[in-house]
Design an enzyme around this catalytic site. Structure first.
Site, PDB file in Angstrom:
ATOM      1  N   HIS A 119      -1.060  13.602  41.107  1.00  0.00           N
ATOM      2  CA  HIS A 119      -0.077  14.537  40.538  1.00  0.00           C
ATOM      3  C   HIS A 119      -0.555  15.966  40.777  1.00  0.00           C
ATOM      4  O   HIS A 119      -1.735  16.208  41.013  1.00  0.00           O
ATOM      5  CB  HIS A 119       0.099  14.289  39.037  1.00  0.00           C
ATOM      6  CG  HIS A 119       0.819  13.012  38.727  1.00  0.00           C
ATOM      7  ND1 HIS A 119       2.088  12.973  38.219  1.00  0.00           N
ATOM      8  CD2 HIS A 119       0.445  11.727  38.884  1.00  0.00           C
ATOM      9  CE1 HIS A 119       2.465  11.720  38.065  1.00  0.00           C
ATOM     10  NE2 HIS A 119       1.486  10.939  38.455  1.00  0.00           N
TER      11      HIS A 119
ATOM     12  N   TYR B 174       1.149   6.845  28.345  1.00  0.00           N
ATOM     13  CA  TYR B 174      -0.129   6.121  28.301  1.00  0.00           C
ATOM     14  C   TYR B 174      -1.344   7.047  28.326  1.00  0.00           C
ATOM     15  O   TYR B 174      -2.471   6.607  28.091  1.00  0.00           O
ATOM     16  CB  TYR B 174      -0.217   5.099  29.449  1.00  0.00           C
ATOM     17  CG  TYR B 174      -0.176   5.669  30.854  1.00  0.00           C
ATOM     18  CD1 TYR B 174      -1.249   6.385  31.380  1.00  0.00           C
ATOM     19  CD2 TYR B 174       0.930   5.474  31.664  1.00  0.00           C
ATOM     20  CE1 TYR B 174      -1.219   6.906  32.659  1.00  0.00           C
ATOM     21  CE2 TYR B 174       0.978   5.982  32.949  1.00  0.00           C
ATOM     22  CZ  TYR B 174      -0.105   6.693  33.434  1.00  0.00           C
ATOM     23  OH  TYR B 174      -0.054   7.209  34.703  1.00  0.00           O
ATOM     24  N   GLU B 175      -1.145   8.344  28.597  1.00  0.00           N
ATOM     25  CA  GLU B 175      -2.306   9.238  28.659  1.00  0.00           C
ATOM     26  C   GLU B 175      -2.863   9.563  27.279  1.00  0.00           C
ATOM     27  O   GLU B 175      -4.071   9.647  27.105  1.00  0.00           O
ATOM     28  CB  GLU B 175      -1.954  10.511  29.423  1.00  0.00           C
ATOM     29  CG  GLU B 175      -1.728  10.210  30.910  1.00  0.00           C
ATOM     30  CD  GLU B 175      -1.339  11.440  31.685  1.00  0.00           C
ATOM     31  OE1 GLU B 175      -2.168  12.344  31.814  1.00  0.00           O
ATOM     32  OE2 GLU B 175      -0.187  11.496  32.173  1.00  0.00           O
TER      33      GLU B 175
END
Ligand code: HPA
Length: 267
Positions: free
Chosen positions: A58, A82-83
């Site tokens: 990213h 999910y981070e």
């Protein structure tokens, strides 16, 4: 925390005050598309409250400028649920987009296909989605604005314009239903069989919270998946994040062409 209006002022001071018309969020392995924007790139780290994106593949910069004659704001990276376990991680960036004047948002992602007729290397336009995570970024909102209708959440007019752009280019752009699984582990083959039964065509770990947030903010929204793999149990290939990043450029080339053609006739 810095509010959206203050951030929008900061961005205008660096990128110019002409209103932005369209926002674009780039998915895994697609971050480089932002470099096509003729304008400025502002690191997320210069924008207090913007997500700290730790996913490789990213590009954590906001690119504001012109692309095919349209003033755009391209988010080179998103924060995924999910981070850090926050389904509303992209709320502030989308509020900023709105404060910059945008009325429309185009989301992109990498996804696994559950349709043998949409193999890796293809792109798929989201006709709708299934929020299989059960999470919702609007939980905790206090006003009745939280009861956002999700019929036609994926804007029919934008979808038609994207489909017409693909037809003009001779690129196949099938429509399908995207299922949001939280990740970061991939799905099991049994889960994929279930999602197929439920009407899913592709599966991924993003996009759905942003569609909900965008509709909450009154933005028109559409989304395109680049298919990087067949979903778990549907082929012999090993599913991995490395594989996703390696395969994304195949679909990314098609995505970029469709996006440019879409912008050339953007109204
Ligand atoms: N599952 C979930 N997310 C994904 C996949 C997948 O198979 N491929 C790319 N992102």
């Amino acid at each position: 925390m810095t509010d959206a209006a203050t951030l929008a002022t900061l961005i205008r001071n660096r990128a110019g005050s002409e209103p932005v018309r369209l926002g674009l969020i780039l998915g895994s392995g697609l971050g480089h598309l932002a470099h096509a924007v003729d304008g400025v790139a502002i690191p997320y780290t210069d924008l207090p409250g913007f997500p700290h994106v730790g996913v490789s593949g990213h590009n954590p910069n906001l690119h504001v400028g012109m692309l095919e004659g349209v003033r755009v704001a391209v988010f080179g990276a998103r924060e995924h649920y999910y981070e850090s376990g926050n389904p509303r991680a992209m709320l502030l960036p989308l509020q900023v987009l709105k404060a910059l004047g945008a009325e429309s948002l185009l989301l992109t992602n990498a996804a696994g296909s559950m349709r043998p007729d949409i193999p890796p290397g293809n792109v798929m336009l989201l006709s709708d989605h299934i929020n299989y995570s059960g999470l919702n970024p609007l939980i905790g909102e206090k006003t009745d604005a939280r009861f956002v209708p999700m019929t036609d959440a994926h804007d029919p007019q934008m979808r038609r314009a994207l489909e017409e752009a693909a037809v003009r280019l001779g690129i196949d752009l099938p429509e399908g239903v995207y299922c949001w699984y939280s990740g970061p582990s991939f799905e099991t083959p049994a889960e994929i069989r279930m999602l197929k039964l439920l009407g899913g065509d592709a599966v991924g770990m993003s996009t759905v919270p942003e569609v909900i947030l965008a509709r909450f903010l009154g933005l028109r929204v559409a989304a395109i998946s680049t298919i990087t793999n067949m979903a778990a149990g549907m082929s012999d290939e090993q599913i991995s994040h490395e594989h996703t990043k390696a395969m994304a450029p195949l679909g990314a080339a098609k995505l970029e062409q469709i996006l440019r053609e879409f912008l050339r006739s953007f109204r």
